[in-house]
Scaffold this motif. Structure first.
Motif, PDB file in Angstrom:
ATOM      1  N   CYS A 155       0.833  -1.205   0.000  1.00 32.59           N
ATOM      2  CA  CYS A 155       0.000   0.000   0.000  1.00 32.59           C
ATOM      3  C   CYS A 155       0.866   1.254   0.000  1.00 32.59           C
ATOM      4  O   CYS A 155       0.555   2.238  -0.696  1.00 32.59           O
ATOM      5  CB  CYS A 155      -0.939  -0.001   1.206  1.00 32.59           C
ATOM      6  N   LEU A 156       1.936   1.221   0.762  1.00 34.46           N
ATOM      7  CA  LEU A 156       2.862   2.360   0.779  1.00 34.46           C
ATOM      8  C   LEU A 156       3.433   2.611  -0.609  1.00 34.46           C
ATOM      9  O   LEU A 156       3.459   3.748  -1.099  1.00 34.46           O
ATOM     10  CB  LEU A 156       4.001   2.102   1.771  1.00 34.46           C
ATOM     11  N   ALA A 157       3.889   1.543  -1.250  1.00 45.23           N
ATOM     12  CA  ALA A 157       4.508   1.686  -2.576  1.00 45.23           C
ATOM     13  C   ALA A 157       3.503   2.154  -3.625  1.00 45.23           C
ATOM     14  O   ALA A 157       3.860   2.887  -4.552  1.00 45.23           O
ATOM     15  CB  ALA A 157       5.126   0.354  -2.996  1.00 45.23           C
ATOM     16  N   ALA A 158       2.244   1.739  -3.454  1.00 42.59           N
ATOM     17  CA  ALA A 158       1.225   2.098  -4.440  1.00 42.59           C
ATOM     18  C   ALA A 158       0.484   3.381  -4.074  1.00 42.59           C
ATOM     19  O   ALA A 158      -0.306   3.882  -4.882  1.00 42.59           O
ATOM     20  CB  ALA A 158       0.229   0.947  -4.585  1.00 42.59           C
ATOM     21  N   GLY A 159       0.707   3.893  -2.855  1.00 41.22           N
ATOM     22  CA  GLY A 159       0.055   5.130  -2.433  1.00 41.22           C
ATOM     23  C   GLY A 159      -1.432   4.993  -2.175  1.00 41.22           C
ATOM     24  O   GLY A 159      -2.221   5.869  -2.537  1.00 41.22           O
ATOM     25  N   MET A 169     -16.261   4.243   6.341  1.00 39.44           N
ATOM     26  CA  MET A 169     -15.791   5.456   7.013  1.00 39.44           C
ATOM     27  C   MET A 169     -14.607   6.075   6.253  1.00 39.44           C
ATOM     28  O   MET A 169     -14.518   7.296   6.084  1.00 39.44           O
ATOM     29  CB  MET A 169     -15.344   5.139   8.441  1.00 39.44           C
ATOM     30  N   VAL A 170     -13.690   5.203   5.777  1.00 40.29           N
ATOM     31  CA  VAL A 170     -12.473   5.688   5.117  1.00 40.29           C
ATOM     32  C   VAL A 170     -12.775   6.194   3.708  1.00 40.29           C
ATOM     33  O   VAL A 170     -12.393   7.306   3.334  1.00 40.29           O
ATOM     34  CB  VAL A 170     -11.393   4.585   5.073  1.00 40.29           C
ATOM     35  N   VAL A 171     -13.474   5.391   2.904  1.00 43.05           N
ATOM     36  CA  VAL A 171     -13.658   5.777   1.496  1.00 43.05           C
ATOM     37  C   VAL A 171     -14.570   6.999   1.354  1.00 43.05           C
ATOM     38  O   VAL A 171     -14.488   7.726   0.354  1.00 43.05           O
ATOM     39  CB  VAL A 171     -14.190   4.607   0.644  1.00 43.05           C
ATOM     40  N   GLN A 172     -15.429   7.232   2.343  1.00 43.48           N
ATOM     41  CA  GLN A 172     -16.293   8.417   2.295  1.00 43.48           C
ATOM     42  C   GLN A 172     -15.652   9.651   2.936  1.00 43.48           C
ATOM     43  O   GLN A 172     -16.238  10.730   2.918  1.00 43.48           O
ATOM     44  CB  GLN A 172     -17.627   8.133   2.996  1.00 43.48           C
ATOM     45  N   GLY A 173     -14.442   9.454   3.513  1.00 42.31           N
ATOM     46  CA  GLY A 173     -13.755  10.575   4.131  1.00 42.31           C
ATOM     47  C   GLY A 173     -14.337  10.981   5.472  1.00 42.31           C
ATOM     48  O   GLY A 173     -14.027  12.057   5.986  1.00 42.31           O
ATOM     49  N   ILE A 174     -15.159  10.122   6.072  1.00 37.89           N
ATOM     50  CA  ILE A 174     -15.715  10.408   7.407  1.00 37.89           C
ATOM     51  C   ILE A 174     -14.629  10.241   8.458  1.00 37.89           C
ATOM     52  O   ILE A 174     -14.517  11.045   9.386  1.00 37.89           O
ATOM     53  CB  ILE A 174     -16.920   9.490   7.691  1.00 37.89           C
ATOM     54  N   TRP A 175     -13.841   9.196   8.311  1.00 36.13           N
ATOM     55  CA  TRP A 175     -12.629   9.022   9.113  1.00 36.13           C
ATOM     56  C   TRP A 175     -11.446   9.266   8.179  1.00 36.13           C
ATOM     57  O   TRP A 175     -11.331   8.608   7.129  1.00 36.13           O
ATOM     58  CB  TRP A 175     -12.537   7.607   9.664  1.00 36.13           C
ATOM     59  N   LYS A 176     -10.589  10.184   8.528  1.00 32.68           N
ATOM     60  CA  LYS A 176      -9.450  10.463   7.653  1.00 32.68           C
ATOM     61  C   LYS A 176      -8.248  10.897   8.472  1.00 32.68           C
ATOM     62  O   LYS A 176      -8.364  11.336   9.624  1.00 32.68           O
ATOM     63  CB  LYS A 176      -9.818  11.530   6.628  1.00 32.68           C
ATOM     64  N   GLY A 177      -7.097  10.766   7.864  1.00 35.47           N
ATOM     65  CA  GLY A 177      -5.849  11.152   8.499  1.00 35.47           C
ATOM     66  C   GLY A 177      -4.693  10.676   7.649  1.00 35.47           C
ATOM     67  O   GLY A 177      -4.879   9.882   6.709  1.00 35.47           O
ATOM     68  N   ALA A 209       3.663   9.653   2.967  1.00 31.80           N
ATOM     69  CA  ALA A 209       3.032   9.277   1.702  1.00 31.80           C
ATOM     70  C   ALA A 209       1.655   9.916   1.539  1.00 31.80           C
ATOM     71  O   ALA A 209       1.048   9.812   0.462  1.00 31.80           O
ATOM     72  CB  ALA A 209       2.910   7.758   1.612  1.00 31.80           C
ATOM     73  N   GLY A 210       1.160  10.545   2.611  1.00 24.17           N
ATOM     74  CA  GLY A 210      -0.144  11.195   2.548  1.00 24.17           C
ATOM     75  C   GLY A 210      -1.311  10.235   2.514  1.00 24.17           C
ATOM     76  O   GLY A 210      -2.389  10.564   1.996  1.00 24.17           O
ATOM     77  N   ILE A 211      -1.109   9.028   3.066  1.00 19.88           N
ATOM     78  CA  ILE A 211      -2.175   8.021   3.075  1.00 19.88           C
ATOM     79  C   ILE A 211      -2.443   7.550   4.495  1.00 19.88           C
ATOM     80  O   ILE A 211      -1.693   7.859   5.429  1.00 19.88           O
ATOM     81  CB  ILE A 211      -1.826   6.821   2.171  1.00 19.88           C
ATOM     82  N   MET A 212      -3.507   6.771   4.650  1.00 19.60           N
ATOM     83  CA  MET A 212      -3.977   6.352   5.971  1.00 19.60           C
ATOM     84  C   MET A 212      -3.960   4.835   6.097  1.00 19.60           C
ATOM     85  O   MET A 212      -4.325   4.112   5.175  1.00 19.60           O
ATOM     86  CB  MET A 212      -5.411   6.860   6.196  1.00 19.60           C
ATOM     87  N   ALA A 213      -3.547   4.352   7.274  1.00 15.42           N
ATOM     88  CA  ALA A 213      -3.708   2.948   7.642  1.00 15.42           C
ATOM     89  C   ALA A 213      -4.600   2.909   8.878  1.00 15.42           C
ATOM     90  O   ALA A 213      -4.283   3.531   9.895  1.00 15.42           O
ATOM     91  CB  ALA A 213      -2.362   2.295   7.940  1.00 15.42           C
ATOM     92  N   LEU A 214      -5.718   2.214   8.781  1.00 13.20           N
ATOM     93  CA  LEU A 214      -6.649   2.101   9.901  1.00 13.20           C
ATOM     94  C   LEU A 214      -6.582   0.682  10.442  1.00 13.20           C
ATOM     95  O   LEU A 214      -6.864  -0.278   9.725  1.00 13.20           O
ATOM     96  CB  LEU A 214      -8.074   2.439   9.459  1.00 13.20           C
ATOM     97  N   LEU A 215      -6.215   0.558  11.714  1.00 16.67           N
ATOM     98  CA  LEU A 215      -5.990  -0.752  12.324  1.00 16.67           C
ATOM     99  C   LEU A 215      -7.172  -1.173  13.201  1.00 16.67           C
ATOM    100  O   LEU A 215      -7.734  -0.360  13.933  1.00 16.67           O
ATOM    101  CB  LEU A 215      -4.721  -0.723  13.184  1.00 16.67           C
TER     102      LEU A 215
END
Length: 403
Positions: A96-100, A359-367, A132-138
């Motif tokens: 995911c990091l490599a692909a952004g 939550m992530v794809v709709q931008g409700i949870w983001k970071g 990378a400007g991306i989010m990982a939600l655990l």
């Protein structure tokens, strides 16, 4: 509408993909990949029959990072949903990091050669994901996941601080098998046979596996023996609730399960140490997992309910002194199977994986960086639980519950 790539083709993945397909306004293009493409194809066929939605399928070894990168770039998803094994968390995060691309999972990383669930490996990725400007939600499953969000919802709406927390996971279902696990056998048995750990006075206290047992009367199930054990949400909950004096995790097991597991331990079948058999190297636990019934095959025969929740005691938000609240979900195995073709243990993890993804794809949870679900606003997630098959209730108890 978003494009998502789901990795893994077990029961949890099946539920998640079915629920995504039922929410076409959020998930417009669903892709599913695993080591065994035929399993993906079976899920896709079920989804098509039940919802009319097409799911694209692929064969991939999630530990092969270059192949994962190529697949992600080929599909172009906005989110990769990791529902594979915990051993594969880091390779998928690397891809995911490599692909952004944003990343989500339901269980924290565990090395293959050591039964040690710990967030440190994944938390160490924070700066790289941020850069990378991306989010990982655990941890967007049930436990971890919903139980973590239950706790944070109580802290937002009921309790100023949490002094003690007990997470109670009860599966009151009967699948008719002499011995079978309701989720991945290898992970299940590694969890259960590992030493128990609980949070107390600022540190983790280790006790023997299955060493503490108490009986609890669960609504819609009845009295069941539950055992204190370690579960990964204790680590993140302790981190984000430093005022907690004590936090424990409990899971129910029937006498037959304990009897069979004890025998298997005694004869070495739960070992993760490699051994030679007729010149072939095998790991006993992996062999055992291969011969046990697959969790995704248990849906049709499993009857009864799950009951999973949290009992939290702390200072009331309204200043009225110390209070205790019990927040929980009860899920029917039969209803879960009727809707998705899977039993409730898969359902209770697969639905939160879908909701976290929404939550992530709709931008409700983001970071930007690596985050646990405890760091997000619990309210929109809790609303979706009620609307998508996992309704919850909360009640105030007369006082703390002592086990």
């Amino acid at each position: 509408m978003s494009t998502v790539l789901v990795i893994g083709a077990g029961g949890v993945s099946s539920v998640c993909v079915h629920k995504m397909a039922m929410n076409k306004d959020i998930f417009g293009d669903i892709h599913l990949a695993s080591r065994t493409r035929s399993k993906c194809d079976a899920i896709a066929a079920s989804v098509k029959e039940r919802t009319g939605v097409d799911v694209a399928t692929y064969e991939i070894d999630a530990e092969e990072v270059p192949a994962m990168i190529n697949l992600i770039k080929k599909i172009g998803p906005s989110l990769v949903v990791n529902l594979a094994l915990p051993y594969q968390d880091l390779p998928i995060m690397d891809a995911c990091l490599a692909a952004g691309v944003d990343y989500l999972d339901t269980a924290n990383y565990e090395p293959k050669d050591e039964a040690k669930f710990e967030y440190s490996w994944q938390w160490a990725y924070h700066d790289r994901f941020k850069e990378a400007g991306i989010m990982a939600l655990l941890g967007s499953g049930f436990d971890p996941g919903v139980t973590s969000i239950f706790t944070m919802w109580l802290k937002k709406h009921k309790l100023k601080t949490i002094r003690t927390l007990d997470i109670l996971d009860c599966n009151g279902g009967d699948h008719g098998q002499a011995f079978a696990t309701n989720f991945n056998p290898e992970i299940n048995i590694r969890e259960v046979t590992a030493p128990a750990r609980h949070w107390e006075n600022g540190e983790f206290v280790e006790t023997p596996a299955m060493g503490k047992r108490v009986e609890f009367d669960f609504e819609a199930v009845g009295p069941k023996n539950m055992y204190m054990m370690y579960h990964e949400e204790l680590e993140s909950l302790a981190k984000f609730n430093p005022e907690m004096e004590r936090a424990r995790f409990w899971m129910t097991f029937g006498d037959e399960y304990i009897k069979h597991l004890t025998v298997l331990q005694n004869v070495g079948m739960t070992s993760i140490e490699p051994m030679k058999y007729k010149g072939v190297e095998i790991i006993p636990l992996q062999f055992l997992a291969a011969v046990l019934p697959k969790p995704e095959t248990l849906g049709e025969t499993t009857k009864g309910n799950t009951n999973i929740g949290c009992i939290a005691t702390g200072e009331a938000l309204d200043g009225s002194g110390e209070k205790t609240f019990y927040i929980k979900n009860i899920c029917s195995h039969e209803a879960a199977y009727e809707e998705t073709g899977n039993q409730a243990v898969s359902y209770t993890t697969g639905v939160p994986a879908m909701i976290g993804s929404a939550m992530v794809v709709q931008g409700i949870w983001k970071g930007e960086g690596v985050f646990n679900v405890e760091e997000m606003d619990p309210d929109p997630f809790m609303d979706m639980l009620n609307r998508h098959g996992l309704p919850w209730t909360v009640e105030e108890l007369d006082g703390p519950v002592e086990f």
